[in-house]
Motif scaffolding. Structure first.
Motif, PDB file in Angstrom:
ATOM      1  N   GLU A 188       0.819  -1.210   0.000  1.00  0.00           N
ATOM      2  CA  GLU A 188       0.000   0.000   0.000  1.00  0.00           C
ATOM      3  C   GLU A 188       0.855   1.264   0.000  1.00  0.00           C
ATOM      4  OE1 GLU A 188      -0.846  -2.629   1.757  1.00  0.00           O
ATOM      5  OE2 GLU A 188      -2.766  -3.113   0.795  1.00  0.00           O
ATOM      6  N   GLN A 189       1.960   1.218   0.753  1.00  0.00           N
ATOM      7  CA  GLN A 189       2.852   2.385   0.775  1.00  0.00           C
ATOM      8  C   GLN A 189       3.692   2.491  -0.499  1.00  0.00           C
ATOM      9  OE1 GLN A 189       2.579   0.058   3.565  1.00  0.00           O
ATOM     10  NE2 GLN A 189       3.786   1.026   5.189  1.00  0.00           N
ATOM     11  N   LEU A 190       3.930   1.353  -1.139  1.00  0.00           N
ATOM     12  CA  LEU A 190       4.851   1.343  -2.291  1.00  0.00           C
ATOM     13  C   LEU A 190       4.114   1.550  -3.608  1.00  0.00           C
ATOM     14  CD1 LEU A 190       7.019  -1.724  -1.227  1.00  0.00           C
ATOM     15  CD2 LEU A 190       7.512   0.697  -0.855  1.00  0.00           C
ATOM     16  N   LEU A 191       2.909   1.011  -3.698  1.00  0.00           N
ATOM     17  CA  LEU A 191       2.088   1.156  -4.905  1.00  0.00           C
ATOM     18  C   LEU A 191       2.806   0.647  -6.149  1.00  0.00           C
ATOM     19  CD1 LEU A 191       0.622   4.747  -4.276  1.00  0.00           C
ATOM     20  CD2 LEU A 191      -0.463   2.527  -3.814  1.00  0.00           C
ATOM     21  N   PHE A 192       3.431  -0.537  -6.040  1.00  0.00           N
ATOM     22  CA  PHE A 192       4.109  -1.080  -7.224  1.00  0.00           C
ATOM     23  C   PHE A 192       3.181  -2.076  -7.925  1.00  0.00           C
ATOM     24  CE2 PHE A 192       5.299  -3.902  -3.761  1.00  0.00           C
ATOM     25  CZ  PHE A 192       5.114  -5.173  -4.303  1.00  0.00           C
ATOM     26  N   PRO A 193       3.146  -2.022  -9.246  1.00  0.00           N
ATOM     27  CA  PRO A 193       2.268  -2.935  -9.992  1.00  0.00           C
ATOM     28  C   PRO A 193       2.980  -4.260 -10.266  1.00  0.00           C
ATOM     29  CG  PRO A 193       3.306  -1.383 -11.493  1.00  0.00           C
ATOM     30  CD  PRO A 193       3.829  -1.055 -10.116  1.00  0.00           C
ATOM     31  N   LEU A 194       2.180  -5.321 -10.403  1.00  0.00           N
ATOM     32  CA  LEU A 194       2.700  -6.600 -10.879  1.00  0.00           C
ATOM     33  C   LEU A 194       1.845  -7.019 -12.066  1.00  0.00           C
ATOM     34  CD1 LEU A 194       3.518  -8.883  -7.789  1.00  0.00           C
ATOM     35  CD2 LEU A 194       5.110  -7.809  -9.371  1.00  0.00           C
ATOM     36  N   ASP A 195       2.453  -7.217 -13.218  1.00  0.00           N
ATOM     37  CA  ASP A 195       1.675  -7.599 -14.395  1.00  0.00           C
ATOM     38  C   ASP A 195       1.200  -9.044 -14.266  1.00  0.00           C
ATOM     39  OD1 ASP A 195       3.710  -9.423 -15.949  1.00  0.00           O
ATOM     40  OD2 ASP A 195       4.842  -7.652 -15.327  1.00  0.00           O
ATOM     41  N   GLU A 196       0.164  -9.359 -15.042  1.00  0.00           N
ATOM     42  CA  GLU A 196      -0.483 -10.668 -14.932  1.00  0.00           C
ATOM     43  C   GLU A 196       0.472 -11.824 -15.226  1.00  0.00           C
ATOM     44  OE1 GLU A 196      -3.712 -12.475 -13.511  1.00  0.00           O
ATOM     45  OE2 GLU A 196      -3.740 -10.330 -13.992  1.00  0.00           O
ATOM     46  N   SER A 197       1.386 -11.653 -16.174  1.00  0.00           N
ATOM     47  CA  SER A 197       2.304 -12.742 -16.526  1.00  0.00           C
ATOM     48  C   SER A 197       3.273 -13.040 -15.381  1.00  0.00           C
ATOM     49  CB  SER A 197       3.082 -12.405 -17.802  1.00  0.00           C
ATOM     50  OG  SER A 197       3.930 -11.290 -17.595  1.00  0.00           O
ATOM     51  N   THR A 198       3.703 -11.988 -14.665  1.00  0.00           N
ATOM     52  CA  THR A 198       4.600 -12.183 -13.521  1.00  0.00           C
ATOM     53  C   THR A 198       3.874 -12.929 -12.406  1.00  0.00           C
ATOM     54  OG1 THR A 198       5.843 -10.165 -14.026  1.00  0.00           O
ATOM     55  CG2 THR A 198       6.014 -11.017 -11.785  1.00  0.00           C
ATOM     56  N   VAL A 199       2.624 -12.508 -12.130  1.00  0.00           N
ATOM     57  CA  VAL A 199       1.838 -13.170 -11.091  1.00  0.00           C
ATOM     58  C   VAL A 199       1.611 -14.634 -11.452  1.00  0.00           C
ATOM     59  CG1 VAL A 199      -0.398 -13.230  -9.934  1.00  0.00           C
ATOM     60  CG2 VAL A 199       0.706 -11.026 -10.372  1.00  0.00           C
ATOM     61  N   THR A 200       1.254 -14.881 -12.692  1.00  0.00           N
ATOM     62  CA  THR A 200       0.979 -16.247 -13.145  1.00  0.00           C
ATOM     63  C   THR A 200       2.226 -17.125 -13.017  1.00  0.00           C
ATOM     64  OG1 THR A 200      -0.652 -15.406 -14.719  1.00  0.00           O
ATOM     65  CG2 THR A 200       0.193 -17.629 -15.096  1.00  0.00           C
ATOM     66  N   LYS A 201       3.348 -16.620 -13.495  1.00  0.00           N
ATOM     67  CA  LYS A 201       4.608 -17.374 -13.438  1.00  0.00           C
ATOM     68  C   LYS A 201       4.997 -17.683 -11.995  1.00  0.00           C
ATOM     69  CE  LYS A 201       8.272 -14.993 -14.301  1.00  0.00           C
ATOM     70  NZ  LYS A 201       9.330 -14.200 -15.003  1.00  0.00           N
ATOM     71  N   PHE A 202       4.795 -16.700 -11.123  1.00  0.00           N
ATOM     72  CA  PHE A 202       5.155 -16.842  -9.711  1.00  0.00           C
ATOM     73  C   PHE A 202       4.263 -17.899  -9.041  1.00  0.00           C
ATOM     74  CE2 PHE A 202       6.558 -13.997  -5.896  1.00  0.00           C
ATOM     75  CZ  PHE A 202       7.185 -15.097  -5.324  1.00  0.00           C
ATOM     76  N   LEU A 203       2.954 -17.839  -9.302  1.00  0.00           N
ATOM     77  CA  LEU A 203       2.025 -18.800  -8.690  1.00  0.00           C
ATOM     78  C   LEU A 203       2.302 -20.227  -9.164  1.00  0.00           C
ATOM     79  CD1 LEU A 203      -1.301 -16.756  -8.829  1.00  0.00           C
ATOM     80  CD2 LEU A 203      -0.059 -17.448  -6.767  1.00  0.00           C
ATOM     81  N   LYS A 204       2.656 -20.393 -10.443  1.00  0.00           N
ATOM     82  CA  LYS A 204       2.993 -21.723 -10.962  1.00  0.00           C
ATOM     83  C   LYS A 204       4.222 -22.283 -10.260  1.00  0.00           C
ATOM     84  CE  LYS A 204       2.802 -22.636 -15.348  1.00  0.00           C
ATOM     85  NZ  LYS A 204       3.001 -22.562 -16.803  1.00  0.00           N
ATOM     86  N   ALA A 205       5.221 -21.420  -9.998  1.00  0.00           N
ATOM     87  CA  ALA A 205       6.433 -21.867  -9.311  1.00  0.00           C
ATOM     88  C   ALA A 205       6.120 -22.288  -7.876  1.00  0.00           C
ATOM     89  CB  ALA A 205       7.480 -20.748  -9.321  1.00  0.00           C
ATOM     90  N   LEU A 206       5.265 -21.513  -7.186  1.00  0.00           N
ATOM     91  CA  LEU A 206       4.880 -21.865  -5.818  1.00  0.00           C
ATOM     92  C   LEU A 206       4.141 -23.198  -5.778  1.00  0.00           C
ATOM     93  CD1 LEU A 206       3.662 -18.363  -4.551  1.00  0.00           C
ATOM     94  CD2 LEU A 206       5.735 -19.571  -3.807  1.00  0.00           C
TER      95      LEU A 206
END
Length: 632
Positions: free
Chosen positions: A519-537
């Motif tokens: 909330e303090q940083l307000l950095f975006p994460l694009d959908e491909s990064t989120v998807t790739k990260f969730l698959k790795a987890l």
């Protein structure tokens, strides 16, 4: 000069006449004359005498002296004399290179080694080793025959008995040098690690107690041995030597070289030895007693530490300056340019390694055994390390300005900086923040994308992101993406090999620190990064029962769900149903540990469990399949 030639010529003629005699007694008398008048450097005369006496008679004499030949009359009582005479003249003849290289001489090596293995060899020790040295120096066959006949065992048994600084010891050291120049050190190290360790320990003593040219020969020899790439068997053998004095001898010798005016190349060789000793004994070897000649006052135990750090700092500064010049200013037309660059990169890696070991030593001492160093020494060391890290950061700044981000020297620079900042994350704060993004983008020569540079900086990043200011600094340079990519590489289907979970959990903690302050940083994460990260987890946790892994992964997953929805994920081309099912099971497993009767593992991960449950309350309505799995 003419009178000497007139005197020597009749003597040689008399000798040759006797050697041509029909009876053995005449030939023996002729050989005795050889030992009395023929100088070692008179190679033409030695050649004439050798041709005259013949190989067969020399063989019979050696075999008889060794107790192998057939003896008649009272010859049996003269065996010692025959042995002395035979090895003396053989050693003399082998001063002629082509005689030494002949198969006749090479074939005698096994018998000479057998002679040396007997207690009665003490009277001919020096002559036997001179023969072996000359024959091995003259041909490859000589060295191979010596090695294959078990010569290393014989040499290792004798060297510790030779007096310090004696001609025998000097000859043995020259012999070792010849062996290592003609044989693969890896082969010797693997075949005879115990024997090689005894030889190293003996040379270490000469390195410490002698103060003449032989001291430097010992330095060069030890440096050559410890510069090999395959030393694990030797290191293991050295660690278990019953006599540990050799470690003190090494410290004494290294300190003597580093604190005196000697050539820079020899000071660097002393650093190679210091690096090897730390690998064998550990960083605490740097602190210990030192005995140097002509010094009445006792030397403080931290002297070696300060000397090694001081010389390492000099090498880092000089080598980085030379590398910068070669890479950015010098002409690259020279045929030896690449070789020069490679050599300097290798040398700076050695200096960096010593700096890292000293960082580790200071860290361990401050945590456990601070009384080994007084405050004054600690202050000197930290000041020196600060200045060196500053030099390394300047080198990286130069690389950034020249658009260079690929190179083993750059990666090694990031590694040493990461080691120091892991202990003092606020050191060189402004320069580190300025170069953070660049450091995270550095690749080795072998890499196609940054990975190791991020791993080296993870301990510092984990501490940096504990505060909002640090998180902002990382996000502003795009470092959060580098850390996510690093973690995906560590845990995903195409994961890099890692020896332990240390880097994984450091990356996880860094990402948690960032996500908890989003909330303090307000950095975006694009959908491909989120998807790739969730698959790795999902891949990381599918077949793991470790509660700490489950809770860490589920807490990150819970925070990632804040950036997306189930519909968005399912609609993504790289996200399949099996991955969603794995994530459902992950969240359900972690949530199942909530409530009464919690296990000790769950209690230990209570803070992560709270992250998961708080996230679930935020996004459960957007993830119906996850909600169904949890409520089931």
């Amino acid at each position: 000069m003419e009178s000497q030639q007139e005197q020597s010529s009749p003597a040689l003629d008399d000798c040759l006449k006797l050697l041509k005699g029909e009876r053995d007694e005449q030939r023996l008398a002729g050989l005795l004359l050889v030992t009395k008048f023929c100088k070692g450097d008179d190679l033409p005369s030695l050649r004439r005498i050798y041709d005259c006496v013949g190989v067969r008679f020399l063989d019979r004499l050696l075999w008889t002296g060794a107790g192998k030949g057939t003896v008649t009359g009272n010859a049996g009582g003269n065996r010692d004399a025959y042995l002395q005479l035979s090895v003396t003249v053989l050693a003399a003849f082998c001063r002629v290179p082509d005689i030494a290289a002949s198969q006749d001489m090479v074939s005698k090596i096994p018998l000479v080694l057998e002679i040396l293995s007997k207690e009665s060899a003490s009277s001919v020790l020096e002559e036997c080793y001179e023969f072996l040295y000359l024959v091995s120096s003259a041909s490859e066959d000589g060295v191979l025959t010596f090695y294959e006949s078990g010569g290393i065992k014989v040499l290792a048994s004798h060297m510790p008995t030779f007096p310090d600084g004696s001609h025998q010891m000097e000859l043995a050291m020259k012999f070792v040098q010849v062996l290592l120049s003609k044989l693969s050190l890896d082969v010797v190290c693997n075949g005879y690690p115990l024997e090689l360790s005894l030889i190293v320990a003996t040379i270490a003593r000469q390195f410490a107690v002698l103060h003449d040219a032989v001291k430097f020969e010992a330095l060069h020899l030890l440096s050559a041995i410890f510069s090999s790439n395959y030393l694990a068997p030797l290191y293991d053998a050295l660690r278990v030597l019953p006599n540990k004095n050799w470690t003190n001898f090494m410290r004494n010798g290294i300190a003597a070289i580093l604190q005196n005016r000697v050539a820079p190349a020899e000071k660097f060789q002393a650093l190679i030895l210091a690096k090897a000793m730390i690998s064998i004994i550990g960083e605490k070897w740097l602190i210990g007693p030192i005995q140097l000649p002509n010094l009445e006052e006792p030397i403080s135990a931290d002297r070696c530490l300060l000397l090694v750090l001081g010389q390492s700092r000099v090498e880092v500064a000089v080598l980085l300056n030379e590398l910068a010049y070669l890479k950015y200013e010098a002409s690259k037309s020279s045929s030896s340019f690449d070789e020069t660059i490679h050599l300097k990169q290798r040398n700076v890696a050695i200096a960096f390694s010593l700096v890292e070991k000293i960082i580790k030593l200071i860290s361990n001492l401050s945590e456990n055994e601070g009384d080994l160093l007084d405050d004054s020494t600690s202050t000197k060391v930290i000041k020196g390390l600060n200045e060196t890290i500053d030099v390394v950061l300047e080198y990286l700044r130069d690389a950034k300005e020249h658009g260079q981000r690929k190179g083993d020297d750059l990666l090694a620079s990031v590694r040493v900086i990461g080691s120091y900042l892991a202990e003092t994350p606020l050191a060189c704060k402004e320069k580190v923040r300025e170069l953070l993004g660049f450091m995270l983008s550095i690749e080795s020569e072998e890499e196609t994308r940054p990975f190791y540079s991020v791993c080296f900086l993870l301990p510092m990043l984990c501490q940096l992101t504990m505060k909002t200011e640090g998180c902002k600094a990382l996000v502003s340079c795009g470092g959060h993406k580098a850390v996510i990519d690093c973690l995906v590489n560590l845990i995903g289907r195409d994961s890099c090999m890692v020896e332990d979970n240390g880097s994984i959990f450091l990356a996880c903690d860094t990402i948690l620190n960032l996500f908890l302050k989003k909330e303090q940083l307000l950095f975006p994460l694009d959908e491909s990064t989120v998807t790739k990260f969730l698959k790795a987890l999902a891949y990381w946790t599918e077949n793991i029962n470790d509660p700490s892994v489950t809770m860490m992964a589920s807490s990150i997953c819970s925070l990632l769900f804040d950036f997306t929805s189930e519909d968005a994920l399912v609609g993504h081309s790289n996200f399949d149903e099996s991955t969603l099912n794995s994530l459902c099971r992950l969240i359900a497993r972690s949530m199942a540990s909530w409530g009464q009767g919690m296990s000790s593992d769950a209690e230990a991960n209570m803070d992560l469990l709270e992250i998961v449950t708080a996230g679930y309350n935020r996004w459960a309505s957007r993830f119906p399949h996850v909600r169904e799995a949890v409520e089931r």
